[in-house]
Design an enzyme around this catalytic site. Structure first.
Site, PDB file in Angstrom:
ATOM      1  N   HIS A  32       0.990  -3.423   6.209  1.00 54.18           N
ATOM      2  CA  HIS A  32      -0.273  -3.524   7.093  1.00 54.18           C
ATOM      3  C   HIS A  32      -1.441  -4.333   6.435  1.00 54.18           C
ATOM      4  O   HIS A  32      -2.404  -3.973   6.574  1.00 54.18           O
ATOM      5  CB  HIS A  32      -0.394  -2.087   7.515  1.00 54.18           C
ATOM      6  CG  HIS A  32      -0.774  -1.233   6.478  1.00 54.18           C
ATOM      7  ND1 HIS A  32       0.179  -0.570   5.436  1.00 54.18           N
ATOM      8  CD2 HIS A  32      -2.127  -0.821   5.705  1.00 54.18           C
ATOM      9  CE1 HIS A  32      -0.370  -0.004   4.605  1.00 54.18           C
ATOM     10  NE2 HIS A  32      -1.771  -0.144   4.626  1.00 54.18           N
ATOM     11  N   CYS A  53       0.876  -1.272   0.024  1.00 52.35           N
ATOM     12  CA  CYS A  53       0.023  -0.105   0.017  1.00 52.35           C
ATOM     13  C   CYS A  53       0.789   1.216   0.106  1.00 52.35           C
ATOM     14  O   CYS A  53       2.039   1.131   0.314  1.00 52.35           O
ATOM     15  CB  CYS A  53      -0.865  -0.058   1.177  1.00 52.35           C
ATOM     16  SG  CYS A  53      -1.993   1.547   1.548  1.00 52.35           S
ATOM     17  N   HIS A 109       4.687   6.124   2.774  1.00 52.49           N
ATOM     18  CA  HIS A 109       4.750   7.746   3.591  1.00 52.49           C
ATOM     19  C   HIS A 109       5.503   7.045   4.512  1.00 52.49           C
ATOM     20  O   HIS A 109       6.030   8.212   5.300  1.00 52.49           O
ATOM     21  CB  HIS A 109       3.369   7.666   3.895  1.00 52.49           C
ATOM     22  CG  HIS A 109       2.345   8.226   3.059  1.00 52.49           C
ATOM     23  ND1 HIS A 109       2.604   8.996   2.023  1.00 52.49           N
ATOM     24  CD2 HIS A 109       1.025   7.838   2.907  1.00 52.49           C
ATOM     25  CE1 HIS A 109       1.467   9.381   1.187  1.00 52.49           C
ATOM     26  NE2 HIS A 109       0.615   8.466   1.657  1.00 52.49           N
ATOM     27  N   SER A 125       0.572   3.657   2.003  1.00 53.80           N
ATOM     28  CA  SER A 125       0.836   4.285   3.027  1.00 53.80           C
ATOM     29  C   SER A 125       2.130   3.768   3.782  1.00 53.80           C
ATOM     30  O   SER A 125       2.889   4.343   4.453  1.00 53.80           O
ATOM     31  CB  SER A 125      -0.271   3.875   4.170  1.00 53.80           C
ATOM     32  OG  SER A 125      -1.629   4.259   3.709  1.00 53.80           O
ATOM     33  N   CYS A 181      -6.577  -3.838   3.796  1.00 55.89           N
ATOM     34  CA  CYS A 181      -6.613  -2.284   3.790  1.00 55.89           C
ATOM     35  C   CYS A 181      -7.343  -1.939   2.347  1.00 55.89           C
ATOM     36  O   CYS A 181      -8.398  -1.420   2.536  1.00 55.89           O
ATOM     37  CB  CYS A 181      -5.042  -1.679   3.756  1.00 55.89           C
ATOM     38  SG  CYS A 181      -5.086   0.079   3.572  1.00 55.89           S
TER      39      CYS A 181
HETATM   40  N1  LIG Z   1      -7.682   6.653   5.038  1.00 55.26           N
HETATM   41  C1  LIG Z   1      -7.177   5.112   4.906  1.00 55.26           C
HETATM   42  O1  LIG Z   1      -7.417   4.562   5.866  1.00 55.26           O
HETATM   43  C2  LIG Z   1      -5.986   4.875   4.027  1.00 55.26           C
HETATM   44  C3  LIG Z   1      -5.786   3.458   3.797  1.00 55.26           C
HETATM   45  C4  LIG Z   1      -4.740   3.267   2.820  1.00 55.26           C
HETATM   46  C5  LIG Z   1      -4.326   4.157   1.967  1.00 55.26           C
HETATM   47  N2  LIG Z   1      -4.387   5.332   2.161  1.00 55.26           N
HETATM   48  C6  LIG Z   1      -3.987   6.468   1.565  1.00 55.26           C
HETATM   49  O2  LIG Z   1      -4.596   6.559   0.242  1.00 55.26           O
HETATM   50  C7  LIG Z   1      -3.855   6.914  -0.950  1.00 55.26           C
HETATM   51  C8  LIG Z   1      -3.837   5.939  -1.840  1.00 55.26           C
HETATM   52  O3  LIG Z   1      -3.129   4.968  -1.592  1.00 55.26           O
HETATM   53  P1  LIG Z   1      -2.993   3.739  -2.948  1.00 55.26           P
HETATM   54  O4  LIG Z   1      -2.197   2.595  -2.193  1.00 55.26           O
HETATM   55  O5  LIG Z   1      -3.955   3.552  -3.527  1.00 55.26           O
HETATM   56  O6  LIG Z   1      -1.829   4.753  -3.545  1.00 55.26           O
HETATM   57  P2  LIG Z   1      -1.269   4.309  -5.227  1.00 55.26           P
HETATM   58  O7  LIG Z   1       0.053   4.937  -5.147  1.00 55.26           O
HETATM   59  O8  LIG Z   1      -1.598   2.626  -5.606  1.00 55.26           O
HETATM   60  O9  LIG Z   1      -2.349   5.124  -6.020  1.00 55.26           O
HETATM   61  C9  LIG Z   1      -2.238   6.646  -6.060  1.00 55.26           C
HETATM   62  C10 LIG Z   1      -2.625   7.214  -7.592  1.00 55.26           C
HETATM   63  O10 LIG Z   1      -2.902   8.472  -7.348  1.00 55.26           O
HETATM   64  C11 LIG Z   1      -2.546   8.895  -8.559  1.00 55.26           C
HETATM   65  N3  LIG Z   1      -2.067  10.232  -8.508  1.00 55.26           N
HETATM   66  C12 LIG Z   1      -1.220  10.932  -8.029  1.00 55.26           C
HETATM   67  N4  LIG Z   1      -1.286  12.225  -8.286  1.00 55.26           N
HETATM   68  C13 LIG Z   1      -2.397  12.565  -8.581  1.00 55.26           C
HETATM   69  C14 LIG Z   1      -3.017  13.555  -8.972  1.00 55.26           C
HETATM   70  N5  LIG Z   1      -2.338  14.915  -8.844  1.00 55.26           N
HETATM   71  N6  LIG Z   1      -4.468  13.673  -9.284  1.00 55.26           N
HETATM   72  C15 LIG Z   1      -4.793  12.346  -9.648  1.00 55.26           C
HETATM   73  N7  LIG Z   1      -4.179  11.281  -9.375  1.00 55.26           N
HETATM   74  C16 LIG Z   1      -3.020  11.537  -8.983  1.00 55.26           C
HETATM   75  C17 LIG Z   1      -1.356   8.001  -8.834  1.00 55.26           C
HETATM   76  O11 LIG Z   1      -1.137   7.970 -10.471  1.00 55.26           O
HETATM   77  C18 LIG Z   1      -1.910   6.575  -8.724  1.00 55.26           C
HETATM   78  O12 LIG Z   1      -2.586   5.994  -9.523  1.00 55.26           O
HETATM   79  C19 LIG Z   1      -2.341   7.059  -0.012  1.00 55.26           C
HETATM   80  O13 LIG Z   1      -2.233   8.365   0.419  1.00 55.26           O
HETATM   81  C20 LIG Z   1      -2.518   6.171   1.094  1.00 55.26           C
HETATM   82  O14 LIG Z   1      -1.629   6.512   2.124  1.00 55.26           O
HETATM   83  C21 LIG Z   1      -5.530   5.654   3.403  1.00 55.26           C
HETATM   84 ZN   LIG Z   2      -3.085   0.625   3.409  1.00 60.11          ZN
END
Ligand SMILES: NC(=O)c1ccc[n+]([C@@H]2O[C@H](COP(=O)([O-])OP(=O)(O)OC[C@H]3O[C@@H](n4cnc5c(N)ncnc54)[C@H](O)[C@@H]3O)[C@@H](O)[C@H]2O)c1
Ligand SMILES: [Zn+2]
Ligand SMILES: [Zn+2]
Length: 374
Positions: free
Chosen positions: A64, A40, A45, A42, A172
């Protein structure tokens, strides 16, 4: 026992895959042999330091989003036995704190231990470097390891016939994305939904919006591969930027603006969130699921519109879901052909290839990369 794990020793470096010392489970804990772990964003990060202060101090074992098989249980564990298959919930659910009993186990009081990364039961570490330093655990789990010891409140027992490589995604990405649409966004039949960022979380937000009956689902992502894949999950319109989507709101929402906007970019960005605000119809719900760097302390939005157009901004952790309800239920939807887990896994890696997997994520090549253990 000795096992191997991927660790962050210093922000902005690489994952270090090394042997570690793992203590046996104490009261309320279980030893799990990992089978699979999703990669993921996260954890990225954690590596960059964007989550500094919200996760355990370094060094920390990452991961996670995992599933595996219980090898040993500590004193007092009655719900699990050796041989049981489990998916970890990235937020523990104790079942009896105020938040659990109010139906919001995604903010269970047990997650207060996130910032120490130490075991929930007694606040000490089971994971140590060979040099004797205690290791923290991402989300109290540390799924980037061949074995881990976690508190039973972080585990969900699943049907032993379910494939663990797919099941790990429920820990997740799947519930987080799906619930961002269904629970946090409360998407209703006929509504217009926009999903910003179509990676592991966004792909599932699209699936949740479709399950809830959205009339159109616009996906915004700069990467063509993500936009193509998004169609398989249910996207009806695609754009490479929020600006491009703003220019086309007339056709994608029949001139109304989006009812629900779900932020699932890799790194949350206040400026993009401010722009996304303009995509919304009156009474729009803007769900902030992506994580902004802890250092970003303010965002810019036209606050008058919060009032005048009754727009709402909603933060969502784990899709505002419940690990013991949503993990099995969403897997059942997969077995019924109503949820697509197969296309979420773009590529699998060994633990030793973890840096290669994250490099592919940064290049936009994977919906999800998944680590598989022997
Ligand atoms: N709130 C929660 O419970 C929770 C849980 C898991 C992940 N997250 C967060 O969610 C986010 C996404 O995680 P993920 O694993 O899907 O990441 P990922 O890297 O798989 O996907 C992110 C996507 O965003 C796109 N992107 C980047 N900049 C962009 C922009 N300006 N406009 C539009 N799209 C853009 C990327 O091309 C990519 O496809 C992360 O910040 C992660 O930490 C939050
Ligand atoms: Zn996650
Ligand atoms: Zn609780």
């Amino acid at each position: 026992m000795r096992t191997r794990a991927a660790i962050v020793h210093e922000y902005g470096t690489e994952w270090s895959v090394e042997e570690i010392e793992l203590d046996p489970p104490k009261a309320g804990e279980v030893l799990v042999k990992m089978h699979a772990s999703g990669m993921c964003h996260s954890d990225e990060h954690v590596l960059t330091g964007d989550l500094a202060g919200a996760t355990a101090p370094l060094p920390i074992v990452g991961g996670h989003e995992g599933a595996g098989v219980v090898l040993e249980v500590g004193e007092g564990v009655t719900d699990l036995a050796p041989g049981d298959h489990v998916v970890f919930g990235f937020v523990p659910a104790c079942g009896h704190c105020e938040w659990c009993v109010r139906g919001h186990s995604n903010v269970c009081n047990n997650s207060a231990a996130f910032t120490t990364g130490r075991q929930i039961g007694d606040g000490t570490a089971r994971h140590h470097t060979l040099g004797g330093d205690d290791l923290g655990l991402m989300c109290l789990l540390g799924t980037f390891a061949e074995h881990t010891v976690v508190h039973e409140s972080s585990t969900v027992k699943i049907d032993p016939n379910w494939p663990l490589d797919k099941a790990c995604l429920l820990g997740c990405g799947v519930v987080t994305g799906w619930g961002s649409a269904v629970y946090a966004g409360e998407v209703k039949p006929g509504e217009y939904v926009a999903v910003i960022g179509a990676g592991g979380i966004g792909a599932n937000a699209i699936q949740g919006a479709r399950a809830a009956g959205a009339r159109s689902i616009a996906v915004i992502d700069p990467v063509d591969f993500k936009l193509d894949m998004a169609k398989r999950f249910g996207a009806t319109h695609s754009y490479k930027s929020i600006d491009e989507a703003l220019g086309d709101v007339g056709s994608s929402t029949w001139g109304r603006g989006f009812d629900v906007i779900i932020m699932t970019m890799g790194v949350g960005d206040g400026e993009e969130l401010g722009k996304a605000f303009w995509l919304g119809n009156k009474r729009a719900r803007i769900v902030v699921t992506n994580i902004h760097p802890t250092a970003e302390q303010s965002i810019q939005i036209p606050a008058s519109l919060l009032t005048l157009f009754e727009k709402r901004i909603i933060g969502s952790l784990f899709g505002s879901g419940n690990i013991r309800y949503d993990i099995p239920r969403l897997f059942e939807l997969y077995t019924q052909g109503q949820l697509n887990l197969d296309d979420l896994i773009t590529k699998t890696y060994t633990l030793d290839q973890i840096n290669e997997g994250y490099e592919a994520m940064r290049r936009g090549e994977n919906i999800r990369g998944v680590l598989l253990y022997d």
